[in-house]
Design a protein around this motif. Sequence first.
Motif, PDB file in Angstrom:
ATOM      1  N   LEU A  44       0.814  -1.214   0.000  1.00 24.10           N
ATOM      2  CA  LEU A  44       0.000   0.000   0.000  1.00 24.10           C
ATOM      3  C   LEU A  44       0.847   1.264   0.000  1.00 24.10           C
ATOM      4  CD1 LEU A  44      -2.736  -1.082   2.566  1.00 24.10           C
ATOM      5  CD2 LEU A  44      -2.913  -1.051   0.077  1.00 24.10           C
ATOM      6  N   GLU A  45       2.138   1.123   0.261  1.00 26.91           N
ATOM      7  CA  GLU A  45       3.020   2.288   0.248  1.00 26.91           C
ATOM      8  C   GLU A  45       3.080   2.863  -1.168  1.00 26.91           C
ATOM      9  OE1 GLU A  45       6.754   0.932   1.683  1.00 26.91           O
ATOM     10  OE2 GLU A  45       6.027   0.520   3.726  1.00 26.91           O
ATOM     11  N   GLY A  46       3.004   4.157  -1.280  1.00 28.82           N
ATOM     12  CA  GLY A  46       3.037   4.807  -2.585  1.00 28.82           C
ATOM     13  C   GLY A  46       1.671   5.236  -3.077  1.00 28.82           C
ATOM     14  N   GLY A  47       0.625   4.673  -2.506  1.00 26.77           N
ATOM     15  CA  GLY A  47      -0.716   5.144  -2.800  1.00 26.77           C
ATOM     16  C   GLY A  47      -1.350   4.622  -4.072  1.00 26.77           C
ATOM     17  N   GLU A  48      -0.690   3.722  -4.799  1.00 28.80           N
ATOM     18  CA  GLU A  48      -1.274   3.193  -6.036  1.00 28.80           C
ATOM     19  C   GLU A  48      -2.437   2.254  -5.753  1.00 28.80           C
ATOM     20  OE1 GLU A  48       0.102   0.622  -9.995  1.00 28.80           O
ATOM     21  OE2 GLU A  48       1.542   1.075  -8.407  1.00 28.80           O
TER      22      GLU A  48
END
Length: 297
Positions: free
Chosen positions: A248-252
């Motif tokens: 989930l890191e990065g918001g994609e």
Amino acid sequence: MIEKLEMFISLAREQHFGRAAESCGVTQPSLSAAIKQLEDQLGVMLVYRGSRFQGLTPEGQRVLDWARQIVGDTRTMKEEMRAARQGLSGNLRLAAIPTALNLIAELTAEFVQRHPKVRFTILSRTSVEILSMLENLQIDAGLTYLDNEPLGRVSTVPIYSERYALILRRDHPLADRDRIDWGELSELPLCLLTPDMQNRRIISQHLSEAGAEVTPMIESSSLIVLVAHVRQGGWATILPLKAAEIFLEGGELAAVPIAAPEAHHRVGLIAPHREPHTPVLAALLAQAASLSGRFQD
């Protein structure tokens, strides 16, 4: 005697003389001779023989139980004496279910800071494989589910409870939902872990209880494969929130909690039910208990 017992354990695990010899680093004739010598010493036949390995005799199965205990206790004694001389050191062998691999780094990072002479070998395995490897002395501890399927005789340290979420691209029509029900998931093209994974069995159970008939578009033993397909667009997957954090890191991608009912399944560290544990393993169990307290806070 100990070396012969270790070869016997390998033969019972591999069920093949050649593979067992290879795992022990000896020739097949040497392993066969060691097993025959063990039979002569104990006065019983341990292995049904033919052109190939045909299984253990009833006496062989009982000796296997003793062999695991004796070899395990011998290793524990040696480790304790080494710790008395050198402090905590050596290699800890861990296996973890794929959905708990994120947690491994949290478990090992502080441990290594406190005990810099300890090294780790970390494997990704199914819950069934973890129990088998623990029983056959191939690993020292495992990170797995504690309350969904029988564990047998092991020491356990609960660490956290899995909560499940639908993982999809941020531009998916469902990405802004606050929650979604299990029964709604049958309409989605899903990527799921393979049926040999306990996580998949848990998810299938919750879907079935909600009346959702699901045939996954993609099945894989790898979380990376599942998430890679989700990133391509059109697909979604179901993951524990803890396992999804790194993706989930990065918001994609977005995570939509699955409720009605909200499912919880405990995950923790398991180790052989043996007292005392090696000093290194005892320290790891204590570290797991400390980590558990943090999640409960």
